[in-house]
Design an enzyme around this catalytic site. Structure first.
Site: not given
Ligand code: 5GP
Ligand code: ZN
Length: 143
Positions: A103, A105
């Site tokens: 992922h 950020h």
């Protein structure tokens, strides 16, 4: 599609867990981080489960990056306080990755917001040491 029934982010993709959605398409979804570093902190993830960025197909990584760029602009245009943005991806537990589904950020920043990477650097290398390091990485890089 690669998916892991025990993965919290796969469960968000599947709609089994709630998330405050910012954007979604056929490749990625973006949603608010449940425990934000700063207000407006969001995450961009591939729908497919991959622990490491290294195993995500290149076109998916490109798409994640484009969506992160697009949402950086959206944050700057929004009422969310955004004087700067950090894009940050932790690859591997040793790098601080806690959720094993890759992922990105996207973190709004402003001066003196209190967030800082706690950096302690080794002694400054010589140019020869930098050349040596570059050669080791070049030799290991695959097509
Ligand atoms: P990492 O440390 O793996 O780079 O970051 C994981 C991030 O995911 C953390 O910032 C954490 O707050 C966020 N997170 C963990 N579980 C959930 C969840 O169930 N929902 C949402 N929205 N964010 C989560
Ligand atoms: Zn997953």
């Amino acid at each position: 599609m690669n998916t892991d029934p025990d993965c919290v982010f796969c469960r968000i993709v599947a709609g089994e867990l709630p998330a405050a959605l910012v954007a979604e398409d056929e490749v990625t979804i973006a949603f608010m981080d449940i425990n934000p570093i700063n207000e407006g902190h969001l995450l961009v993830i591939p729908r497919e489960h991959h622990e490491s960025i290294a195993t995500i197909p290149g076109d998916v990584v490109s798409h994640m990056t484009l969506i992160s760029q697009w949402l950086t602009a959206a944050l700057r245009a929004s009422p969310v306080r955004t004087e700067g943005v950090n894009l940050y991806l932790a690859d591997g537990a040793a790098a601080g990755q806690e959720v094993p589904h890759a992922h990105m950020h996207v973190i709004p920043r402003w001066r003196r917001d209190g967030f800082r990477f706690n950096v302690s650097r080794p002694p400054t290398p010589t140019h020869e040491q930098l050349e040596d390091m570059a050669a080791q990485i070049r030799a290991a890089a695959t097509e």
